[in-house]
Design a protein around this motif. Structure first.
Motif, PDB file in Angstrom:
ATOM      1  N   ASP A   1     -14.108  -3.875   6.396  1.00 52.80           N
ATOM      2  CA  ASP A   1     -12.713  -4.123   6.762  1.00 52.80           C
ATOM      3  C   ASP A   1     -11.906  -4.602   5.558  1.00 52.80           C
ATOM      4  O   ASP A   1     -10.747  -4.209   5.386  1.00 52.80           O
ATOM      5  N   VAL A   2     -12.502  -5.451   4.733  1.00 53.29           N
ATOM      6  CA  VAL A   2     -11.806  -5.954   3.552  1.00 53.29           C
ATOM      7  C   VAL A   2     -11.462  -4.792   2.608  1.00 53.29           C
ATOM      8  O   VAL A   2     -10.341  -4.706   2.079  1.00 53.29           O
ATOM      9  N   LEU A   3     -12.396  -3.892   2.383  1.00 55.48           N
ATOM     10  CA  LEU A   3     -12.125  -2.742   1.517  1.00 55.48           C
ATOM     11  C   LEU A   3     -11.013  -1.871   2.093  1.00 55.48           C
ATOM     12  O   LEU A   3     -10.151  -1.373   1.360  1.00 55.48           O
ATOM     13  N   ALA A   4     -11.025  -1.691   3.424  1.00 49.99           N
ATOM     14  CA  ALA A   4      -9.989  -0.887   4.062  1.00 49.99           C
ATOM     15  C   ALA A   4      -8.625  -1.567   3.955  1.00 49.99           C
ATOM     16  O   ALA A   4      -7.606  -0.910   3.692  1.00 49.99           O
ATOM     17  N   LEU A   5      -8.590  -2.880   4.149  1.00 53.19           N
ATOM     18  CA  LEU A   5      -7.337  -3.628   4.052  1.00 53.19           C
ATOM     19  C   LEU A   5      -6.800  -3.626   2.616  1.00 53.19           C
ATOM     20  O   LEU A   5      -5.590  -3.540   2.400  1.00 53.19           O
ATOM     21  N   LYS A   6      -7.701  -3.708   1.659  1.00 55.60           N
ATOM     22  CA  LYS A   6      -7.281  -3.659   0.251  1.00 55.60           C
ATOM     23  C   LYS A   6      -6.748  -2.278  -0.106  1.00 55.60           C
ATOM     24  O   LYS A   6      -5.768  -2.156  -0.864  1.00 55.60           O
ATOM     25  N   ALA A   7      -7.356  -1.248   0.448  1.00 60.87           N
ATOM     26  CA  ALA A   7      -6.943   0.118   0.119  1.00 60.87           C
ATOM     27  C   ALA A   7      -5.508   0.411   0.556  1.00 60.87           C
ATOM     28  O   ALA A   7      -4.843   1.278  -0.035  1.00 60.87           O
ATOM     29  N   VAL A   8      -5.017  -0.303   1.580  1.00 64.88           N
ATOM     30  CA  VAL A   8      -3.635  -0.082   2.046  1.00 64.88           C
ATOM     31  C   VAL A   8      -2.721  -1.233   1.632  1.00 64.88           C
ATOM     32  O   VAL A   8      -1.642  -1.422   2.202  1.00 64.88           O
ATOM     33  N   ASP A   9      -3.192  -2.034   0.681  1.00 60.88           N
ATOM     34  CA  ASP A   9      -2.375  -3.104   0.074  1.00 60.88           C
ATOM     35  C   ASP A   9      -2.025  -4.238   1.036  1.00 60.88           C
ATOM     36  O   ASP A   9      -1.003  -4.913   0.857  1.00 60.88           O
ATOM     37  N   LEU A  10      -2.865  -4.466   2.032  1.00 63.87           N
ATOM     38  CA  LEU A  10      -2.675  -5.639   2.891  1.00 63.87           C
ATOM     39  C   LEU A  10      -3.445  -6.837   2.341  1.00 63.87           C
ATOM     40  O   LEU A  10      -3.107  -7.983   2.631  1.00 63.87           O
ATOM     41  N   LEU A  11      -4.474  -6.576   1.556  1.00 64.76           N
ATOM     42  CA  LEU A  11      -5.226  -7.599   0.830  1.00 64.76           C
ATOM     43  C   LEU A  11      -5.188  -7.267  -0.658  1.00 64.76           C
ATOM     44  O   LEU A  11      -5.090  -6.097  -1.039  1.00 64.76           O
ATOM     45  N   ARG A  12      -5.292  -8.291  -1.496  1.00 67.61           N
ATOM     46  CA  ARG A  12      -5.352  -8.063  -2.935  1.00 67.61           C
ATOM     47  C   ARG A  12      -6.405  -8.980  -3.550  1.00 67.61           C
ATOM     48  O   ARG A  12      -6.678 -10.067  -3.028  1.00 67.61           O
ATOM     49  N   VAL A  13      -6.995  -8.522  -4.630  1.00 69.40           N
ATOM     50  CA  VAL A  13      -7.945  -9.343  -5.383  1.00 69.40           C
ATOM     51  C   VAL A  13      -7.141 -10.271  -6.282  1.00 69.40           C
ATOM     52  O   VAL A  13      -6.305  -9.824  -7.063  1.00 69.40           O
ATOM     53  N   VAL A  14      -7.398 -11.576  -6.185  1.00 67.96           N
ATOM     54  CA  VAL A  14      -6.652 -12.542  -7.000  1.00 67.96           C
ATOM     55  C   VAL A  14      -7.464 -13.023  -8.198  1.00 67.96           C
ATOM     56  O   VAL A  14      -6.898 -13.415  -9.227  1.00 67.96           O
TER      57      VAL A  14
END
Length: 232
Positions: free
Chosen positions: A52-65
């Motif tokens: 889920d984290v990878l999917a959320l990052k792929a659509v820019d809802l999560l970002r690596v800080v």
């Protein structure tokens, strides 16, 4: 600038309208977190949260800080892309407004029925004393024809007047009532005030790890006399 991010991309919308992915994103709203930290917080399988984290990052809802160094591969630390998110109805593909919460409503209803039945059966086994529980049709003292469920031999009165079933911390009152518009508004206000009183208690227990969860159903909606009559 608004702190709410409007989400309209189809892939991101699908994730934000999916219960589990939404829960995973919520684990990063309080601050920076890792996949392992989110999995522990949510009580979900690490591999599921990672997907889920990878999917959320792929659509820019999560970002690596940032990345935490360690022996081997560094651990990525994520944060939500905004403090809040909003998916407009027009982006969901739903036919009616009520569809937006239909999934949670259905899961809530199923859980309520299952949990109520489980607890009722337990209380009946402990308190029933071998008495039969069944459906009744009778003329109530107030003069109305009534259909309900109760013990065999129980007084022919409605549970709203005097409850005669097994006692415990359960309540399933699906009542049809006749009120004036002003009386209905008074009831609505009372129910809202009850929910407002319960919210700080819930937050305090959640923070302290005390208490236990209960499902509470409150509702009020106008119907036609014909619709009400069909409930009998």
């Amino acid at each position: 600038m608004s702190s709410v991010l409007n989400v309209t991309g189809p892939a991101a919308v699908r994730l934000l309208t999916h219960g589990r992915a939404r829960r995973v994103l919520g684990a990063f709203l309080k601050g920076e977190n890792t996949v392992a930290g989110a999995a522990r917080e949510l009580g979900l399988d690490l591999r599921v949260v990672h997907r889920d984290v990878l999917a959320l990052k792929a659509v820019d809802l999560l970002r690596v800080v940032r990345e935490q160094k360690r022996a081997g591969r560094p651990v990525k630390v994520y944060a939500a892309a905004a403090p809040a998110f909003f998916v407009p109805f027009s982006a969901t593909g739903a036919a009616e407004l009520s569809e937006l919460g239909a999934g949670r409503t259905s899961r809530y209803e199923m859980l309520f029925r299952a949990a109520f039945s489980r607890e009722f059966e337990r209380l009946h086994h402990e308190q029933g004393g071998g008495r039969e529980w069944g459906v009744r049709l009778y003329l109530a003292p107030e003069g109305q024809v009534t259909t309900d469920t109760s013990y065999e031999g129980a007084d022919l009165i409605d549970a709203g007047v005097r409850y005669q079933g097994p006692l415990g911390l359960i309540l399933n009152a699906d009542a049809a009532v006749t009120l004036s518009e002003s009386e209905a508004r008074e009831v609505q206000v009372e129910l809202i005030r009850l929910l407002m009183r319960l919210r700080p208690r819930t937050l305090a227990h959640d923070a302290a790890g005390s208490g236990r969860p209960y499902l509470l159903r409150l509702g009020l909606v106008p119907v036609t006399p014909e619709e009400c009559a069909a409930l009998a």
